[in-house]
Design a protein around this motif. Structure first.
Motif, PDB file in Angstrom:
ATOM      1  N   TYR A   1      -9.506  -4.530  43.203  1.00 14.73           N
ATOM      2  CA  TYR A   1      -9.336  -3.397  42.297  1.00 14.73           C
ATOM      3  C   TYR A   1      -9.635  -3.838  40.872  1.00 14.73           C
ATOM      4  O   TYR A   1      -9.337  -4.965  40.479  1.00 14.73           O
ATOM      5  CB  TYR A   1      -7.914  -2.825  42.397  1.00 14.73           C
ATOM      6  CG  TYR A   1      -7.687  -2.082  43.687  1.00 14.73           C
ATOM      7  CD1 TYR A   1      -7.887  -0.717  43.767  1.00 14.73           C
ATOM      8  CD2 TYR A   1      -7.311  -2.770  44.841  1.00 14.73           C
ATOM      9  CE1 TYR A   1      -7.712  -0.036  44.963  1.00 14.73           C
ATOM     10  CE2 TYR A   1      -7.137  -2.101  46.033  1.00 14.73           C
ATOM     11  CZ  TYR A   1      -7.339  -0.736  46.089  1.00 14.73           C
ATOM     12  OH  TYR A   1      -7.180  -0.058  47.285  1.00 14.73           O
ATOM     13  N   ALA A   2     -10.228  -2.930  40.127  1.00 15.03           N
ATOM     14  CA  ALA A   2     -10.674  -3.258  38.777  1.00 15.03           C
ATOM     15  C   ALA A   2      -9.488  -3.461  37.845  1.00 15.03           C
ATOM     16  O   ALA A   2      -8.445  -2.809  37.981  1.00 15.03           O
ATOM     17  CB  ALA A   2     -11.568  -2.140  38.235  1.00 15.03           C
ATOM     18  N   GLY A   3      -9.674  -4.345  36.872  1.00 19.43           N
ATOM     19  CA  GLY A   3      -8.677  -4.515  35.819  1.00 19.43           C
ATOM     20  C   GLY A   3      -7.461  -5.311  36.252  1.00 19.43           C
ATOM     21  O   GLY A   3      -7.222  -5.546  37.431  1.00 19.43           O
TER      22      GLY A   3
ATOM     23  N   THR B   1      -3.137  -2.942  38.480  1.00 16.86           N
ATOM     24  CA  THR B   1      -4.589  -2.884  38.341  1.00 16.86           C
ATOM     25  C   THR B   1      -4.969  -1.422  38.172  1.00 16.86           C
ATOM     26  O   THR B   1      -4.135  -0.528  38.259  1.00 16.86           O
ATOM     27  CB  THR B   1      -5.300  -3.432  39.588  1.00 16.86           C
ATOM     28  OG1 THR B   1      -5.032  -2.567  40.700  1.00 16.86           O
ATOM     29  CG2 THR B   1      -4.842  -4.841  39.915  1.00 16.86           C
ATOM     30  N   SER B   2      -6.243  -1.196  37.977  1.00 18.41           N
ATOM     31  CA  SER B   2      -6.767   0.158  38.064  1.00 18.41           C
ATOM     32  C   SER B   2      -6.746   0.580  39.535  1.00 18.41           C
ATOM     33  O   SER B   2      -6.843  -0.268  40.431  1.00 18.41           O
ATOM     34  CB  SER B   2      -8.207   0.193  37.538  1.00 18.41           C
ATOM     35  OG  SER B   2      -8.885   1.330  38.010  1.00 18.41           O
TER      36      SER B   2
ATOM     37  N   VAL C   1     -16.353  -7.519  44.390  1.00 18.88           N
ATOM     38  CA  VAL C   1     -16.792  -8.670  43.608  1.00 18.88           C
ATOM     39  C   VAL C   1     -17.498  -9.611  44.565  1.00 18.88           C
ATOM     40  O   VAL C   1     -16.920 -10.052  45.567  1.00 18.88           O
ATOM     41  CB  VAL C   1     -15.620  -9.384  42.916  1.00 18.88           C
ATOM     42  CG1 VAL C   1     -16.127 -10.610  42.161  1.00 18.88           C
ATOM     43  CG2 VAL C   1     -14.909  -8.435  41.964  1.00 18.88           C
TER      44      VAL C   1
ATOM     45  N   GLN D   1     -14.944 -13.077  32.049  1.00 18.16           N
ATOM     46  CA  GLN D   1     -15.126 -11.907  32.881  1.00 18.16           C
ATOM     47  C   GLN D   1     -16.604 -11.629  33.043  1.00 18.16           C
ATOM     48  O   GLN D   1     -17.405 -11.965  32.181  1.00 18.16           O
ATOM     49  CB  GLN D   1     -14.441 -10.693  32.236  1.00 18.16           C
ATOM     50  CG  GLN D   1     -12.930 -10.814  32.154  1.00 18.16           C
ATOM     51  CD  GLN D   1     -12.296 -10.818  33.534  1.00 18.16           C
ATOM     52  OE1 GLN D   1     -12.717 -10.114  34.422  1.00 18.16           O
ATOM     53  NE2 GLN D   1     -11.280 -11.643  33.707  1.00 18.16           N
TER      54      GLN D   1
ATOM     55  N   THR E   1     -20.141  -7.462  40.016  1.00 21.28           N
ATOM     56  CA  THR E   1     -19.121  -6.437  40.283  1.00 21.28           C
ATOM     57  C   THR E   1     -19.798  -5.123  40.628  1.00 21.28           C
ATOM     58  O   THR E   1     -20.717  -4.688  39.939  1.00 21.28           O
ATOM     59  CB  THR E   1     -18.215  -6.244  39.051  1.00 21.28           C
ATOM     60  OG1 THR E   1     -17.625  -7.502  38.704  1.00 21.28           O
ATOM     61  CG2 THR E   1     -17.102  -5.248  39.347  1.00 21.28           C
TER      62      THR E   1
ATOM     63  N   THR F   1     -21.938  -2.765  38.223  1.00 24.03           N
ATOM     64  CA  THR F   1     -21.416  -2.494  36.882  1.00 24.03           C
ATOM     65  C   THR F   1     -21.487  -3.709  35.973  1.00 24.03           C
ATOM     66  O   THR F   1     -21.488  -3.562  34.746  1.00 24.03           O
ATOM     67  CB  THR F   1     -19.961  -2.010  36.947  1.00 24.03           C
ATOM     68  OG1 THR F   1     -19.156  -3.012  37.586  1.00 24.03           O
ATOM     69  CG2 THR F   1     -19.854  -0.708  37.732  1.00 24.03           C
TER      70      THR F   1
ATOM     71  N   VAL G   1     -13.213  -1.932  43.706  1.00 20.76           N
ATOM     72  CA  VAL G   1     -14.502  -2.524  43.370  1.00 20.76           C
ATOM     73  C   VAL G   1     -14.778  -3.655  44.353  1.00 20.76           C
ATOM     74  O   VAL G   1     -13.890  -4.113  45.074  1.00 20.76           O
ATOM     75  CB  VAL G   1     -14.530  -3.075  41.927  1.00 20.76           C
ATOM     76  CG1 VAL G   1     -14.371  -1.969  40.915  1.00 20.76           C
ATOM     77  CG2 VAL G   1     -13.466  -4.157  41.735  1.00 20.76           C
TER      78      VAL G   1
ATOM     79  N   ARG H   1     -19.082  -1.057  41.656  1.00 15.72           N
ATOM     80  CA  ARG H   1     -18.155   0.082  41.769  1.00 15.72           C
ATOM     81  C   ARG H   1     -18.654   1.003  42.862  1.00 15.72           C
ATOM     82  O   ARG H   1     -19.830   1.374  42.903  1.00 15.72           O
ATOM     83  CB  ARG H   1     -18.056   0.831  40.445  1.00 15.72           C
ATOM     84  CG  ARG H   1     -17.168   2.076  40.518  1.00 15.72           C
ATOM     85  CD  ARG H   1     -16.729   2.563  39.164  1.00 15.72           C
ATOM     86  NE  ARG H   1     -15.823   1.617  38.537  1.00 15.72           N
ATOM     87  CZ  ARG H   1     -15.149   1.869  37.418  1.00 15.72           C
ATOM     88  NH1 ARG H   1     -15.287   3.028  36.806  1.00 15.72           N
ATOM     89  NH2 ARG H   1     -14.345   0.955  36.900  1.00 15.72           N
TER      90      ARG H   1
END
Length: 408
Positions: free
Chosen positions: A82-84, A224-225, A231, A285, A316, A264, A229, A318
């Motif tokens: 998950y993003a973030g 997380t967001s 990776v 990042q 990454t 992304t 996502v 999405r």
């Protein structure tokens, strides 16, 4: 017909025999595929050399020449996540935590994150954390504008204009929000009454305990967001294939289901196989400016660094349809990156290719059917190979013609 092919006995030249001469079951050709150069992907294809006259005959069939699009892909291993990564820090004074979210909970703007002494701490969106109480008379700042945007988004800012100034309109909008959510209606926002985070939260771990005394600066939870996502670690010798904004497909853990996605970010820092930066830099990042160079073939899947290690960069992706992955987390997936494409080309099955004695390839075009069928050997130029089809061109080829292939 001027093309030469390997001599064959007259007995194998009878078009009515229903049999065919020995031919290439598959062809060694240069094409690009995952982690290999154009000449390596079909290294498994081997031209079958001309057999002696006594060789067994192969039953044959026919397949059409088609006009289609061909695509080759590079497959890169990755994992769902998950993003973030966010940490929610408490700023509210009080006696006890009276409500906390569960791991996995999704919290959106205007919803309660947790509770202190029965009063909710509400999630607002913004990049700047709350660091002071907000009320009329405070020094103008971007945190006030951040508050304005949230009040408008929640429907309380009909008379509010976003600015760095806490105006009477801001105070009125705060009162409307406080009244609607059961908070004391003061027109001010005390420190700790809201939590500013960049977007929705997906709770990963709750550090605080119910009944514990809130401490300013203490971690309440990590999150997380809620946006899933992928990776993936892309070998540096394939980095030129990808840039931010490219469309890819992702094969889910069942190995069958695929779902579309968009790249992304591609990291600017290469990592060695052990997970350390290959140049000694901090991994950081993934950046937004992936390499996407034009043309050329990737290097064969050799090592990218010293000592035989394979250097990679983080890519990454999405997902276009996040619901496709359900609640999966840290699950293995594959990212399929387009390495070569050909649009609107003539194509035949790979097994239709015939190796000519003097070099090059041809196909047997079948005219008629049954006992009256005849064959015409037509030289072709080959282009892109896919899993089962090969791009061909030739003056005597056209979509709809049939070519001879070995029977299944």
């Amino acid at each position: 017909m001027t093309a030469d092919r390997a001599p064959r006995p007259a007995a194998l030249r009878n078009p009515r025999s229903g049999q065919r001469r020995p031919r290439a079951a598959a062809v060694a050709v240069p094409i690009l595929a995952a982690g290999v150069t154009a000449g390596a992907l079909l290294g498994g294809y081997a031209l079958r050399p001309s057999r002696p006259a006594a060789a067994p005959q192969t039953p044959t069939g026919a397949a059409p020449v088609v006009r289609t699009n061909l695509t080759n892909t590079v497959q890169v291993s990755g994992s769902l996540s998950y993003a973030g990564a966010d940490t929610v820090v408490n700023q509210a004074a009080g006696t006890a935590y009276t409500a906390l979210p569960a791991a996995g909970a999704i919290i959106r703007r205007g919803q309660r994150v947790y509770e202190v002494d029965g009063a909710p701490v509400t999630l607002f969106y913004g990049a700047r954390p709350q660091w002071r109480a907000l009320s009329e008379g405070v020094v103008p700042g971007p945190d006030v504008a951040q508050l304005d945007r949230n009040l408008i988004a929640l429907g309380y800012g009909a008379y509010l204009t976003v600015s760095d100034y806490f105006t009477g309109a801001t105070a009125y909008a705060v009162e409307l929000w406080q009244q609607a959510t059961g908070l004391p209606v003061t027109g001010t926002v005390p420190l700790g009454q809201v939590v500013f985070e960049p977007g929705p939260l997906r709770v990963v771990n709750v550090a605080a305990s119910l009944g514990a005394t809130p401490q300013p600066g203490a971690t309440v939870l990590t999150a997380t967001s809620p946006v899933p996502v992928v990776v993936a670690q892309l070998p540096v010798n394939q980095e030129y294939l990808v840039r931010a904004g490219d469309h890819v497909t992702v094969t889910l853990p069942d190995g069958v289901t695929t779902t579309p996605g968009t790249v992304t970010a591609v990291s600017s820092v290469a990592m060695a196989s052990g997970g350390t930066p290959s140049d000694g830099a901090s991994p950081g990042q993934p950046g937004s400016g992936g390499s996407g160079g034009s043309g050329g073939s990737g290097s064969s899947g050799g090592s990218g660094g010293s000592g035989g290690s394979q250097d990679t960069v983080a890519m990454t992706v999405r997902l276009t349809h996040p619901a496709a992955v359900g609640n999966l987390d840290q699950a293995p997936v594959s990212v399929n990156v387009v390495s070569a494409q050909a649009h609107g080309v003539l194509a035949v099955p790979v097994s239709a290719l015939v190796a000519l004695a003097g070099g090059g390839y041809a196909v047997d075009v079948v005219h008629g059917s049954g006992a009256l069928a005849t064959r015409q050997l037509v030289p072709v130029q080959t282009g892109l190979f896919s899993d089962t089809l090969v791009q061909v061109s030739g003056a005597q080829l056209a979509a709809g013609l049939e070519v001879e292939v070995p029977s299944p």
